[in-house]
Write a protein that holds these residues in place. Structure first.
Motif, mmCIF file in Angstrom:
data_model
loop_
_atom_site.group_PDB
_atom_site.id
_atom_site.type_symbol
_atom_site.label_atom_id
_atom_site.label_comp_id
_atom_site.label_asym_id
_atom_site.label_seq_id
_atom_site.Cartn_x
_atom_site.Cartn_y
_atom_site.Cartn_z
ATOM 1 N N ASN A 217 3.828 -5.908 7.957
ATOM 2 C CA ASN A 217 5.062 -6.693 7.972
ATOM 3 C C ASN A 217 6.215 -5.705 8.124
ATOM 4 O OD1 ASN A 217 6.865 -8.903 7.694
ATOM 5 N ND2 ASN A 217 7.161 -8.390 5.537
ATOM 6 N N LYS A 218 6.730 -5.582 9.342
ATOM 7 C CA LYS A 218 7.714 -4.547 9.693
ATOM 8 C C LYS A 218 7.098 -3.188 9.381
ATOM 9 C CE LYS A 218 11.611 -7.663 8.957
ATOM 10 N NZ LYS A 218 12.844 -7.973 8.184
ATOM 11 N N ASP A 219 7.681 -2.451 8.416
ATOM 12 C CA ASP A 219 7.143 -1.117 8.100
ATOM 13 C C ASP A 219 6.169 -1.134 6.932
ATOM 14 O OD1 ASP A 219 8.670 0.058 10.098
ATOM 15 O OD2 ASP A 219 10.400 0.323 8.778
ATOM 16 N N ASP A 220 5.914 -2.322 6.375
ATOM 17 C CA ASP A 220 5.055 -2.416 5.199
ATOM 18 C C ASP A 220 3.604 -2.679 5.581
ATOM 19 O OD1 ASP A 220 7.250 -2.145 3.396
ATOM 20 O OD2 ASP A 220 7.755 -4.240 3.768
ATOM 21 N N LEU A 221 2.706 -2.118 4.789
ATOM 22 C CA LEU A 221 1.277 -2.404 4.917
ATOM 23 C C LEU A 221 0.855 -3.170 3.675
ATOM 24 C CD1 LEU A 221 -0.127 1.002 6.264
ATOM 25 C CD2 LEU A 221 0.080 -1.145 7.527
ATOM 26 N N ASN B 167 -2.313 -7.284 -9.222
ATOM 27 C CA ASN B 167 -1.860 -8.525 -9.850
ATOM 28 C C ASN B 167 -2.916 -9.618 -9.696
ATOM 29 O OD1 ASN B 167 0.270 -9.721 -11.288
ATOM 30 N ND2 ASN B 167 1.773 -8.970 -9.821
ATOM 31 N N PRO B 168 -4.094 -9.408 -10.276
ATOM 32 C CA PRO B 168 -5.158 -10.399 -10.104
ATOM 33 C C PRO B 168 -4.853 -11.740 -10.765
ATOM 34 C CG PRO B 168 -5.790 -8.757 -11.723
ATOM 35 C CD PRO B 168 -4.530 -8.273 -11.094
ATOM 36 N N LEU B 169 -3.937 -11.739 -11.740
ATOM 37 C CA LEU B 169 -3.484 -12.961 -12.387
ATOM 38 C C LEU B 169 -1.952 -12.881 -12.429
ATOM 39 C CD1 LEU B 169 -4.403 -15.588 -13.696
ATOM 40 C CD2 LEU B 169 -4.554 -14.393 -15.879
ATOM 41 N N PRO B 170 -1.253 -13.453 -11.428
ATOM 42 C CA PRO B 170 0.178 -13.171 -11.207
ATOM 43 C C PRO B 170 1.129 -13.860 -12.183
ATOM 44 C CG PRO B 170 -0.606 -14.729 -9.569
ATOM 45 C CD PRO B 170 -1.806 -14.351 -10.387
ATOM 46 N N VAL B 171 1.164 -13.334 -13.398
ATOM 47 C CA VAL B 171 2.040 -13.864 -14.445
ATOM 48 C C VAL B 171 3.383 -13.139 -14.467
ATOM 49 C CG1 VAL B 171 2.327 -14.011 -16.961
ATOM 50 C CG2 VAL B 171 0.176 -14.714 -15.909
ATOM 51 N N SER B 172 3.351 -11.815 -14.269
ATOM 52 C CA SER B 172 4.569 -11.007 -14.418
ATOM 53 C C SER B 172 5.672 -11.432 -13.460
ATOM 54 C CB SER B 172 4.248 -9.522 -14.211
ATOM 55 O OG SER B 172 3.670 -9.307 -12.937
ATOM 56 N N CYS B 173 5.321 -11.859 -12.248
ATOM 57 C CA CYS B 173 6.350 -12.280 -11.288
ATOM 58 C C CYS B 173 7.026 -13.570 -11.744
ATOM 59 C CB CYS B 173 5.762 -12.436 -9.887
ATOM 60 S SG CYS B 173 4.409 -13.624 -9.745
ATOM 61 N N LEU B 174 6.289 -14.446 -12.429
ATOM 62 C CA LEU B 174 6.885 -15.674 -12.971
ATOM 63 C C LEU B 174 7.870 -15.336 -14.078
ATOM 64 C CD1 LEU B 174 3.726 -17.986 -13.191
ATOM 65 C CD2 LEU B 174 5.587 -18.154 -11.530
ATOM 66 N N ILE B 175 7.479 -14.420 -14.957
ATOM 67 C CA ILE B 175 8.357 -14.010 -16.053
ATOM 68 C C ILE B 175 9.634 -13.387 -15.497
ATOM 69 C CG2 ILE B 175 8.602 -12.392 -17.991
ATOM 70 C CD1 ILE B 175 5.608 -12.834 -18.526
ATOM 71 N N LYS B 176 9.487 -12.536 -14.472
ATOM 72 C CA LYS B 176 10.645 -11.884 -13.860
ATOM 73 C C LYS B 176 11.585 -12.903 -13.241
ATOM 74 C CE LYS B 176 11.810 -7.894 -11.008
ATOM 75 N NZ LYS B 176 11.296 -6.825 -10.132
ATOM 76 N N ASP B 177 11.041 -14.030 -12.799
ATOM 77 C CA ASP B 177 11.855 -15.088 -12.194
ATOM 78 C C ASP B 177 12.489 -15.993 -13.250
ATOM 79 O OD1 ASP B 177 12.688 -16.232 -9.605
ATOM 80 O OD2 ASP B 177 11.627 -18.020 -10.290
ATOM 81 N N GLY B 178 12.242 -15.694 -14.530
ATOM 82 C CA GLY B 178 12.867 -16.463 -15.602
ATOM 83 C C GLY B 178 12.036 -17.613 -16.129
ATOM 84 N N PHE C 83 0.813 -1.211 0.000
ATOM 85 C CA PHE C 83 0.000 0.000 0.000
ATOM 86 C C PHE C 83 0.850 1.266 0.000
ATOM 87 C CE2 PHE C 83 -2.144 3.451 2.275
ATOM 88 C CZ PHE C 83 -3.268 3.598 1.493
ATOM 89 N N LYS C 84 1.917 1.288 0.784
ATOM 90 C CA LYS C 84 2.728 2.501 0.915
ATOM 91 C C LYS C 84 3.444 2.859 -0.383
ATOM 92 C CE LYS C 84 5.233 2.840 4.683
ATOM 93 N NZ LYS C 84 6.105 2.423 5.826
ATOM 94 N N ARG C 85 3.891 1.840 -1.108
ATOM 95 C CA ARG C 85 4.643 2.082 -2.341
ATOM 96 C C ARG C 85 3.779 1.953 -3.590
ATOM 97 N NH1 ARG C 85 7.435 -0.681 1.290
ATOM 98 N NH2 ARG C 85 9.421 0.169 2.038
ATOM 99 N N ARG C 86 2.536 1.509 -3.400
ATOM 100 C CA ARG C 86 1.587 1.353 -4.509
ATOM 101 C C ARG C 86 2.146 0.428 -5.600
ATOM 102 N NH1 ARG C 86 -0.705 4.290 -1.019
ATOM 103 N NH2 ARG C 86 -2.324 5.813 -1.551
ATOM 104 N N GLN C 87 2.686 -0.726 -5.178
ATOM 105 C CA GLN C 87 3.268 -1.668 -6.125
ATOM 106 C C GLN C 87 3.103 -3.096 -5.611
ATOM 107 O OE1 GLN C 87 7.316 -0.243 -6.119
ATOM 108 N NE2 GLN C 87 7.958 -1.637 -4.497
#
Length: 627
Positions: free
Chosen positions: A507-511, A519-530, A473-477
């Motif tokens: 989680n610590k300082d994160d909300l 990311n309603p369909l989390p594809v981009s994180c898989l691509i970023k992981d190769g 939420f804080k970083r909007r990402q």
């Protein structure tokens, strides 16, 4: 001393030239050495020279491709480059960088253009090469021959380097169908892992013509014994030896002895990656500092392979830095381990590594959708019953719950049993109303169910790799949780915390909030992981499905504030979903009738719908597996 006239005359590109022309060409040509990592020219630089690789390996990329960790092309001996800019007078369209120590022929642009006017047949040959190169760029990613040099190394003997090297080679051969060679390197008086009678190559005497005499093919991949002397002649031969291998093998695995003398430093610095096998008796952070200081390596080039029972991680090295964890082999030899491939715990771990570094992993993206997400279980059922191996699963919101259970090694039947805990999930219970200023509901029922399912387990206890997607939420990402020392319960609770309905998770300082926000369909994180092969499960209803659900006036009258919040978020998600679908290889989209996002009691209905649609896409999934 290299005589350019003799060398240039051997390359096919100059076959149309007579001896006199070759001599003229050699008189205007220069030899230039580029060290590994040195830039030859950058994208958008003006055209300057004609280049020809004499030895070594050159990689080309653009700013866009390198941001995706993608190399456009590898150039080997005899390949000319820079000609697109030379002939078109346009700036260089790519960056050219030495992937290994390389020897390159350079000819000044103006001198080369004069030479072309004098010898038109060469200009015609270059035009043909230009045409092929442009076409290859258009088809980039389809026919690029990629080669990686991996050094398997440790400062300590007896840590299983040779077993790891050989098992990894076998796994790469089986899983990725790649050409692999293991080069076991020893000092002149060292003994080799295999006592069998194989000729040993002296690095000082290496030449391309004799190499085949020393290659053993009996293991299912190529194996080579190499001895070195600590002298200048041997050290000079190492780059040309490795460069020659890169022309024929996708993976060159160097099984190195535990020394740090000049020849070993040369092998390490010429490598693309180092798989550092950690020892129980050493201090890991100190070892890594010595390695990086001596080899001038980037952090991402060193992959730490940690023994399962090692007692490290008290000296500044976190679990997130560990590339892989290996179980104990129980005193078994390579030949004993490979007989049971990939059924032993050790070979399963090696298999995961092989699939990751060879980019053949299949990723499964499980989308958000509240009760609709129960359909993910039906998809897992089809994959499990048809022996479709999934390497990594990403999950958002309800998809994160299913991903977490899969990561713990649960079968689809076990996941179904646990999903039944949601059957009486009272999402709108008046006893849960909080009005805290951050949400309408306290989320106590959701917390209780997730605690009951996941307990105090952390990501370190996973048996399979997963990615849980939240909204920062804080970083909007997006906030991706995969290796942190964070409880599964907390990460999944955050991924399921619909804004306005449930409070954010700290989680610590994160909300952190529902991963479905961005990311309603989390594809981009898989691509970023190769991950290059992706199956997406989209359970969000289409516009037509939503219209069908609410076509009855009685349904509209029953809508409440939570329906409006969820429905509005769902509408905003559609653009993100369409982008994710465009990046997916196989799309599974179950269609639902007469059910709502709150119908958690209809577990078996949703499972059946997921299974039905997965079966429709099964042939495409099988084709993806074989690619």
């Amino acid at each position: 001393m290299i005589k350019l006239k003799e060398v240039l005359g051997k390359f096919p590109i100059f076959s149309s030239l007579k001896e006199k022309a070759i001599e003229e060409l050699s008189n205007i040509a220069l030899l230039k050495q580029f060290k590994k990592g040195e830039i030859i020219y950058k994208e958008n630089d003006p055209p300057d020279n004609f280049y020809l690789v004499l030895s070594g390996r050159i990689k080309t990329y653009t700013q866009a491709s390198i941001s995706q960790q993608r190399i456009l092309e590898y150039l080997y001996r005899g390949t000319c480059f820079g000609i697109i800019s030379l002939l078109t007078e346009e700036p260089h369209s790519v960056t050219a960088e030495a992937a290994n120590d390389s020897l390159v022929v350079e000819i000044d642009k103006d001198k080369f253009n004069k030479f072309l006017k004098k010898y038109p047949p060469l200009a015609l040959e270059l035009s043909k090469i230009l045409s092929r190169r442009v076409k290859k760029r258009a088809d980039i990613g389809k026919n690029v021959f990629e080669s990686s040099i991996i050094s398997v190394y440790s400062f300590y003997p007896g840590v299983g380097k040779s077993t790891y090297s050989l098992t990894l080679a076998k796994a790469l051969n089986i899983e990725a169908h790649k050409k692999v060679v293991v080069v076991e390197v020893k000092k002149k008086d060292g003994s080799f892992y295999f006592p069998k009678d194989i000729n040993v190559l002296d690095i000082r005497k290496f030449s391309e013509e004799i190499l085949n005499k020393f290659v053993d093919k009996s293991l299912g991949f190529d194996y080579l014994k190499l001895k070195y002397w600590n002298d200048s002649l041997g050290i000079k031969k190492i780059p040309s030896f490795l460069s020659f291998l890169t022309q024929f093998y996708n993976f060159i695995i160097l099984d190195l002895p535990p020394f740090l003398d000049p020849p070993i430093l040369s092998f390490l610095t010429q490598s693309d990656f180092i798989h550092f096998i950690a020892s129980k008796s050493s201090t890991l952070s100190k070892d890594l500092k010595i390695l990086k200081d001596n080899c001038k390596l980037k952090k991402e080039q060193v992959k730490i392979i940690l023994g399962e029972n090692s007692g490290y991680l008290k000296d500044g090295v976190s679990k997130s830095q560990i590339f892989a964890t290996l179980p104990d082999i129980g005193g078994k030899s390579y030949l004993e381990l490979i007989k049971d491939y990939p059924n032993s715990v050790y070979t399963k771990a090696i298999r995961r590594i092989a699939r990751q570094i060879s980019s053949v992993r299949i990723g499964l993206a499980l989308g958000s959708g509240a009760a609709y997400g129960l359909a993910h279980i039906g998809v897992l059922k089809v994959l499990e019953e048809n022996n479709i191996s999934i390497d990594i699963v990403s999950g958002s919101s309800m998809g994160s719950i299913i991903a977490g259970l899969w990561g713990l090694g649960k079968s689809w039947r076990q996941i179904r049993e646990l999903a039944l805990k949601f059957k009486d999930f009272p999402i709108f219970s008046f006893l849960d109303i909080g009005f805290s200023g951050k949400s309408f509901l306290k989320g106590q029922h959701l917390k209780r169910i997730l605690r009951d399912i996941f307990g105090n387990k952390t990501f370190y206890e996973l048996k399979r790799p997963i990615m849980i997607v939240c909204f920062d939420f804080k970083r909007r990402q997006p906030y991706i949780v995969s290796k942190e020392n964070l409880s599964l319960y907390k990460a999944i609770l955050a991924s399921c915390s619909i804004p306005g309905i449930f409070a954010p998770v700290r989680n610590k300082d994160d909300l952190l909030l529902d991963g479905g926000v961005l990311n309603p369909l989390p594809v981009s994180c898989l691509i970023k992981d190769g991950v290059r092969k992706i199956i997406s499960v989209n359970v969000s209803p289409s516009k037509k499905e939503i219209e069908r659900i609410y076509k009855e006036e009685s349904r509209l009258k029953k809508l409440n504030i939570f329906d409006f919040i969820f429905g509005s978020i769902e509408a905003m998600q559609q653009e993100f979903i369409q982008e994710a679908l465009s990046l997916s290889d196989v799309i599974i989209h179950p269609e639902f009738e007469e059910v709502l996002w709150t119908d958690f009691g209809k577990v078996d209905y949703f499972i059946a719908k997921g299974e039905e649609e997965a079966l429709q896409q099964l042939e495409k999934i099988r084709q993806l597996q074989e690619m």
